[in-house]
Motif scaffolding. Sequence first.
Motif, PDB file in Angstrom:
ATOM      1  N   SER A   1      36.752  45.629  48.454  1.00 22.24           N
ATOM      2  CA  SER A   1      37.568  45.169  48.347  1.00 22.24           C
ATOM      3  C   SER A   1      37.221  44.241  48.171  1.00 22.24           C
ATOM      4  O   SER A   1      35.657  43.641  48.758  1.00 22.24           O
ATOM      5  N   ILE A   2      37.753  42.808  48.600  1.00 22.86           N
ATOM      6  CA  ILE A   2      37.357  41.384  48.013  1.00 22.86           C
ATOM      7  C   ILE A   2      37.109  40.830  49.546  1.00 22.86           C
ATOM      8  O   ILE A   2      38.699  40.687  50.259  1.00 22.86           O
ATOM      9  N   ASN A   3      35.896  40.599  49.990  1.00 20.84           N
ATOM     10  CA  ASN A   3      36.491  39.764  50.841  1.00 20.84           C
ATOM     11  C   ASN A   3      35.729  38.050  51.033  1.00 20.84           C
ATOM     12  O   ASN A   3      34.647  37.312  49.983  1.00 20.84           O
TER      13      ASN A   3
ATOM     14  N   SER B   1      32.485  44.387  42.964  1.00 24.76           N
ATOM     15  CA  SER B   1      32.343  43.725  42.616  1.00 24.76           C
ATOM     16  C   SER B   1      32.748  44.248  40.842  1.00 24.76           C
ATOM     17  O   SER B   1      33.173  43.895  40.098  1.00 24.76           O
ATOM     18  N   LYS B   2      33.189  45.735  41.520  1.00 27.87           N
ATOM     19  CA  LYS B   2      33.678  46.002  40.335  1.00 27.87           C
ATOM     20  C   LYS B   2      35.191  46.165  40.532  1.00 27.87           C
ATOM     21  O   LYS B   2      35.905  45.630  38.928  1.00 27.87           O
ATOM     22  N   LEU B   3      35.930  45.776  41.551  1.00 30.31           N
ATOM     23  CA  LEU B   3      37.367  45.809  42.002  1.00 30.31           C
ATOM     24  C   LEU B   3      37.250  43.928  41.028  1.00 30.31           C
ATOM     25  O   LEU B   3      38.374  43.659  40.542  1.00 30.31           O
TER      26      LEU B   3
ATOM     27  N   ALA C   1      44.818  47.340  45.054  1.00 38.55           N
ATOM     28  CA  ALA C   1      44.044  46.144  45.014  1.00 38.55           C
ATOM     29  C   ALA C   1      44.223  45.852  44.177  1.00 38.55           C
ATOM     30  O   ALA C   1      43.978  44.039  43.451  1.00 38.55           O
ATOM     31  N   GLY C   2      43.374  46.302  43.075  1.00 39.33           N
ATOM     32  CA  GLY C   2      43.408  45.931  41.644  1.00 39.33           C
ATOM     33  C   GLY C   2      44.417  45.772  40.882  1.00 39.33           C
ATOM     34  O   GLY C   2      44.733  44.824  39.784  1.00 39.33           O
ATOM     35  N   ARG C   3      45.983  45.566  42.006  1.00 37.28           N
ATOM     36  CA  ARG C   3      47.029  44.950  41.117  1.00 37.28           C
ATOM     37  C   ARG C   3      47.817  44.538  41.363  1.00 37.28           C
ATOM     38  O   ARG C   3      48.645  43.784  41.492  1.00 37.28           O
TER      39      ARG C   3
END
Length: 298
Positions: free
Chosen positions: A163-165, A184-186, A275-277
């Motif tokens: 998840s992106i914080n 970082s991969k997301l 989350a990636g979309r």
Amino acid sequence: MQSIRNLFRAAWSSDAKLDGKTVVITGANTGIGKETAIDLAKRGARVIIACRDMEKAEAAVKEIMEKSASSEVVSMKLDLSNSQSIREFAEVINRDESKLNILINNAGVMVCPYGKTADGFEMQIGVNHLGHFLLTYLLIDLLKRSAPARIVTVSSMAHAWGSINLEDLNSEKSYSKSKAYAQSKLANVLFTRSLAKRLEGTGVTAYSLHPGVVQTDLWRHLSAPEQFFMKVARPFTKNSLQGAQTTIYCAVEPSLDRESGGYYSDCAPASCSSAGRDDDLAEKLWDLSCRMLSVTWE
């Protein structure tokens, strides 16, 4: 389901040639980056491997030349954990190269102990996302002038656990090395989506990918139980040559000319996490990345 279907697909191969094309690959002195360099050099491309350790890079250039029977392979210094190094590298590329047809954002660090880049970013988000974000930003005009061109960013299935914080991208409040890696991969997947939107109509396309569970040097930071698990799982993992195939696919497959912004695995389109979309999240991350790097990317 997509990944299961992909198991039963015939292995991908293509005789696409890259004569007269120039390629930059980050972190190509080892692992899947080196195998990618060998393949693209065999196809006739001029290959520039961008590495932090020049001694290892020179040894890799020799090996890539021998295995590809190409003399069009050079190494250049690039430290993705230092924005000054990234700017110096890009300056030389922009000055000395008449074109750049393929940029492969391949280098990465994985589940390392907490550390910071020269610019004060947490190491994994700093190298894996922000370093490549800045590099792409600095080379984008050359890529546009060289169109059709491609930007390929190596992500991971680990993005699905991330998840992106946005409030604490640098993990300063709390740090989990596996969560920071997944974040970082997301970020790689979201960057590719936003990039593709901004590049519509330019002839430059963007792709992110999962290379597979690959036996690489990146495993060195795994804990003893994790190392043991990976040894048990070894028969189901890929070697570097197998792991490089989806990168090569995204770089050369002719049918992808009309595709951009997607996520790939096993040389085929794959589904990324919800989350990636998330385009709203992608835009917020884009804006935050620009602020952190002090760049204005319209």
